[in-house]
Design an enzyme around this catalytic site. Structure first.
Site, PDB file in Angstrom:
ATOM      1  CD  GLU A 158     -16.313  -3.642  23.010  1.00 45.78           C
ATOM      2  OE1 GLU A 158     -17.126  -4.459  23.477  1.00 45.78           O
ATOM      3  OE2 GLU A 158     -15.458  -3.935  22.150  1.00 45.78           O
ATOM      4  CG  ASN A 199     -10.648   0.551  22.634  1.00 48.16           C
ATOM      5  OD1 ASN A 199     -10.256   1.241  21.705  1.00 48.16           O
ATOM      6  ND2 ASN A 199     -10.766  -0.771  22.561  1.00 48.16           N
ATOM      7  CG  HIS A 235     -13.720  -4.118  14.943  1.00 48.27           C
ATOM      8  ND1 HIS A 235     -12.659  -4.951  14.661  1.00 48.27           N
ATOM      9  CD2 HIS A 235     -13.656  -3.864  16.271  1.00 48.27           C
ATOM     10  CE1 HIS A 235     -11.991  -5.209  15.778  1.00 48.27           C
ATOM     11  NE2 HIS A 235     -12.570  -4.547  16.768  1.00 48.27           N
ATOM     12  CD  GLU A 264     -10.414  -3.530  19.640  1.00 43.34           C
ATOM     13  OE1 GLU A 264     -11.306  -4.243  19.132  1.00 43.34           O
ATOM     14  OE2 GLU A 264     -10.381  -3.270  20.852  1.00 43.34           O
ATOM     15  CG  ASP A 266     -11.118  -6.139  11.965  1.00 43.57           C
ATOM     16  OD1 ASP A 266     -12.072  -5.341  12.022  1.00 43.57           O
ATOM     17  OD2 ASP A 266     -10.990  -7.097  12.751  1.00 43.57           O
TER      18      ASP A 266
HETATM   19  O1  G3I Z   1      -9.393 -19.885  24.783  1.00 40.66           O
HETATM   20  C1  G3I Z   1     -10.591 -20.586  24.468  1.00 40.66           C
HETATM   21  C2  G3I Z   1     -10.296 -22.027  24.137  1.00 40.66           C
HETATM   22  O2  G3I Z   1      -9.774 -22.661  25.280  1.00 40.66           O
HETATM   23  C3  G3I Z   1     -11.592 -22.691  23.667  1.00 40.66           C
HETATM   24  O3  G3I Z   1     -11.316 -23.977  23.240  1.00 40.66           O
HETATM   25  C4  G3I Z   1     -12.212 -21.915  22.515  1.00 40.66           C
HETATM   26  C5  G3I Z   1     -13.554 -22.500  22.079  1.00 40.66           C
HETATM   27  O4  G3I Z   1     -14.391 -21.525  21.538  1.00 40.66           O
HETATM   28  O5  G3I Z   1     -12.426 -20.599  22.923  1.00 40.66           O
HETATM   29  C6  G3I Z   1     -11.240 -19.934  23.290  1.00 40.66           C
HETATM   30  O6  G3I Z   1     -11.569 -18.637  23.653  1.00 40.66           O
HETATM   31  C7  G3I Z   1     -11.931 -17.769  22.601  1.00 40.66           C
HETATM   32  C8  G3I Z   1     -10.990 -16.574  22.692  1.00 40.66           C
HETATM   33  O7  G3I Z   1     -11.365 -15.606  21.737  1.00 40.66           O
HETATM   34  C9  G3I Z   1      -9.542 -16.960  22.414  1.00 40.66           C
HETATM   35  O8  G3I Z   1      -9.412 -17.452  21.121  1.00 40.66           O
HETATM   36  C10 G3I Z   1     -13.349 -17.313  22.812  1.00 40.66           C
HETATM   37  O9  G3I Z   1     -14.230 -18.416  22.603  1.00 40.66           O
HETATM   38  C11 G3I Z   1     -13.684 -16.208  21.854  1.00 40.66           C
HETATM   39  O10 G3I Z   1     -14.958 -15.678  22.186  1.00 40.66           O
HETATM   40  C12 G3I Z   1     -12.650 -15.110  21.985  1.00 40.66           C
HETATM   41  O11 G3I Z   1     -12.957 -14.116  21.041  1.00 40.66           O
HETATM   42  C13 G3I Z   1     -12.309 -12.876  21.240  1.00 40.66           C
HETATM   43  C14 G3I Z   1     -13.364 -11.795  21.444  1.00 40.66           C
HETATM   44  O12 G3I Z   1     -12.732 -10.542  21.561  1.00 40.66           O
HETATM   45  C15 G3I Z   1     -14.183 -12.101  22.702  1.00 40.66           C
HETATM   46  O13 G3I Z   1     -14.928 -11.072  23.112  1.00 40.66           O
HETATM   47  C16 G3I Z   1     -11.509 -12.560  19.998  1.00 40.66           C
HETATM   48  O14 G3I Z   1     -10.428 -13.488  19.862  1.00 40.66           O
HETATM   49  C17 G3I Z   1     -10.954 -11.140  20.068  1.00 40.66           C
HETATM   50  O15 G3I Z   1     -10.411 -10.790  18.825  1.00 40.66           O
HETATM   51  C18 G3I Z   1     -12.084 -10.176  20.383  1.00 40.66           C
HETATM   52  O16 G3I Z   1     -11.527  -8.887  20.503  1.00 40.66           O
HETATM   53  C19 G3I Z   1     -12.437  -7.824  20.753  1.00 40.66           C
HETATM   54  C20 G3I Z   1     -11.700  -6.786  21.568  1.00 40.66           C
HETATM   55  O17 G3I Z   1     -11.176  -7.367  22.717  1.00 40.66           O
HETATM   56  C21 G3I Z   1     -12.614  -5.633  21.934  1.00 40.66           C
HETATM   57  N1  G3I Z   1     -13.214  -5.053  20.769  1.00 40.66           N
HETATM   58  C22 G3I Z   1     -13.865  -5.990  19.874  1.00 40.66           C
HETATM   59  C23 G3I Z   1     -12.928  -7.125  19.485  1.00 40.66           C
HETATM   60  C24 G3I Z   1     -13.590  -8.053  18.504  1.00 40.66           C
HETATM   61  O18 G3I Z   1     -14.696  -8.679  19.067  1.00 40.66           O
END
Ligand code: G3I
Length: 550
Positions: A158, A199, A235, A264, A266
């Site tokens: 990104e 990516n 996405h 990715e 969906d």
């Molecule tokens: O691990 C912590 C946990 O300890 C805490 O309690 C909880 C509370 O919010 O957060 C947890 O972390 C979260 C993490 O996912 C794991 O679940 C983060 O808040 C959350 O922001 C994070 O989101 C991820 C996101 O990227 C962050 O940028 C998504 O799961 C993940 O699917 C998403 O993936 C991205 C790709 O990497 C890049 N392209 C876009 C895609 C979708 O946004």
């Protein structure tokens, strides 16, 4: 030695067997990965570590259906190097070990990104940041370099903003553009065999952002920077339309000599789910898989998760979800069948038409438009429900309108005219259902006490996209309006990429924008505005037309 006549007999038996047995071991009930392998592609899923260790259903599907996996979060910087020099590979190793046990490949995601990177990195000086980046890449890629399971990496993720400018992230602001080439060089030094990818999202169609990506990849490769592959995240959302030039876009990158892949995928929807939205979603999934199948340099398709039980979508887009191919109870959805059948491609021919749609119900009839809704059809023939055609006359071949959902707003109608219309469903193979029962309605008189107008102004445009802002909606009648519907036409090849202050749906090239919650009520002689953004083919200078309001 075998005698020559015995060789001939064995050859004949072999030929007969080859004729009688299927060409590959993939049969209709085989999992996705079997069909994908038979087509020379991978089918992947992003995996989350917690359900992978805690849920048997999750583990079983992940192992059985997919030939490649990506760590949804476990290989990101905040997970692997939360403090400088303190590496933690527990989550990453869990994914890699799972993949190794299940004869799967791992795509590493991601090394250099502006999200999920700890604060300690962001505060470093330029020299320290460059060396922290190189060390991080060296340690993370190096850990799996001799492991045959990890075959590729998203080196940078990104790097563009939505207008196609380099994103002014802390990476760019501190190091300038050179961080991108440096990251690729460090990754190559750490693993000379891994395929190295750039990516991004919103680059599926041909638009300002994907063209910027194209130019960057081309220029990096000309400088000898080891960019091997381009990842198109995918996405998508059913309410924004499908990027119909996806295949063409993949091909133009392939022609640069890079591998391409969907990384990715969906397809989200406004909740709640229904059969019609599921059918549209399935069409999107099928189209993405087919686009990859049709481009030789496309290595495969990875879905961002697989069950709606675990998806980033509801946390990010309020009111949206159900973006994946299994439901929350691990039951396959229509979109699973669409991916399956596309990968199995050509092994079955769908000659079964969809079921007949229900009787259309007319509403919001104005002098020039009418809304119709009907009970959705289903399709059991394998190719999936693709949409509906609405016809005016029995035997007509040109539809009055087309929709991917079980409703439509017919526009361009004549005032004070009786219309008798019916609907036919169509599937992905082009089979049409029987005619629905007729509905009859009569449009109202042209000029009366009610009415509204709409006009759009192009605020900014670039080679392959534009923003229309404002679209002004004016109540020209003598009584107050409690809601409005504006329709307009996108020129062929144009795709809506975003909108604001209106609820927007797209059917073919017809866009229907309805008021948002806050701007539906218009007193006489007052107005409101909304806006939208669209992409268009390179060099095309057309803009939308035919704004009508009802
Ligand atoms: O691990 C912590 C946990 O300890 C805490 O309690 C909880 C509370 O919010 O957060 C947890 O972390 C979260 C993490 O996912 C794991 O679940 C983060 O808040 C959350 O922001 C994070 O989101 C991820 C996101 O990227 C962050 O940028 C998504 O799961 C993940 O699917 C998403 O993936 C991205 C790709 O990497 C890049 N392209 C876009 C895609 C979708 O946004």
């Amino acid at each position: 030695m075998l005698s020559s006549s015995l060789v001939r007999v064995l050859t004949l038996v072999g030929t007969l067997l080859a004729f009688l047995l299927p060409a590959t071991s993939a049969d209709a009930s085989s999992p996705l990965r079997t069909h994908a392998s038979a087509r020379g592609k991978f089918i992947g899923a992003a995996l989350a570590t917690s359900p992978l260790s805690n849920e048997t259903s999750y583990r079983n599907i992940a192992a059985t259906e997919f030939s490649q996996v990506t760590a949804e979060n476990a290989m990101k910087w905040d997970a692997t190097e939360p403090s400088q020099g303190q590496f933690n590979f527990s989550g990453a190793d869990a994914i890699v070990n799972f993949a190794t046990q299940n004869n799967q490949q791992v795509h590493g995601h991601t090394l250099v990104w502006h999200n999920q990177t700890p604060g300690w990195v962001q505060g470093l000086s330029a020299t320290a940041m460059r060396s922290a980046m190189q060390n991080h890449i060296s340690q993370v890629v190096g850990r799996y370099a001799s492991n045959a399971t990890v075959v590729s990496w998203d080196v940078v993720n990104e790097v563009f903003d939505d207008n196609g400018n380099l994103r002014t992230s802390f990476w760019y602001n501190t190091l300038g553009q050179s961080y991108i080439a440096d990251a690729f060089r460090a990754a190559r030094a750490a693993d000379s065999n891994a395929r190295l990818c750039i990516n991004d999202y919103n680059v599926e169609g041909i638009n300002a952002k994907s063209t910027a990506m194209y130019n960057l990849v081309s220029s990096l490769r000309q400088q000898g920077v080891p960019v091997d592959c381009v990842g198109f995240q995918g996405h998508l959302a059913i309410q924004y339309g499908f990027p119909n030039d996806l295949q063409q876009n993949l091909q133009r990158f392939a022609d640069l000599g890079v591998q391409v892949r969907i990384t990715e995928l969906d397809v989200r929807m406004q909740m709640p789910r229904d059969a019609s939205k599921d059918a549209t979603q399935a069409t999107y999934y099928r189209n993405v898989v087919n686009a990859c199948l049709n481009v030789t340099a496309c290595a495969g398709v990875t879905i961002w998760g697989f069950t709606d039980k675990y998806s980033w979508v509801p946390d990010t887009f309020q009111g949206q979800g159900a973006a994946l191919i299994y439901d929350e109870n691990y039951q396959p959805k229509s979109s699973y069948n669409a991916v399956h059948d596309a990968l199995a491609g050509g092994t079955t021919t769908d000659t079964t038409p969809p079921t007949t749609p229900g009787t259309p119900v007319a509403g919001n009839v104005t002098s020039n438009s009418a809304g119709l809704t009907w009970t959705a059809s289903t399709d059991s023939g394998g190719s999936g429900l693709a949409g509906y055609n609405v016809y005016r006359e029995q035997g007509a071949t040109d539809p009055l309108g087309q929709s991917t959902t079980n409703s439509i707003t017919l526009t361009g109608l004549s005032p004070e005219t009786q219309y008798q219309v019916y609907v036919r469903a169509r599937d992905g193979a082009g089979n049409l259902s029987a005619n629905s029962p007729l509905v009859t309605f009569t449009t109202t008189a042209g000029q009366g006490g009610g009415g509204c107008t709409a006009a759009g102004t192009v605020q900014t445009q670039w080679n392959n996209g534009y923003v229309v802002q404002p679209v002004t909606v004016t109540n020209t009648g003598t009584s107050s309006m409690s809601g409005w519907t504006v329709t307009f036409t996108l020129p062929a090849g144009h795709t809506l990429t975003g909108s604001w202050n209106a609820s927007v749906s797209v059917s073919g090239q017809t866009v229907t924008a309805r008021n948002a919650g806050h701007n539906g009520t218009l007193a006489p002689n007052t107005g409101t505005t909304f806006g939208f953004q669209a992409s268009r083919p390179n060099g095309n200078t057309q803009t939308p037309s035919g704004y009508t309001c009802a």
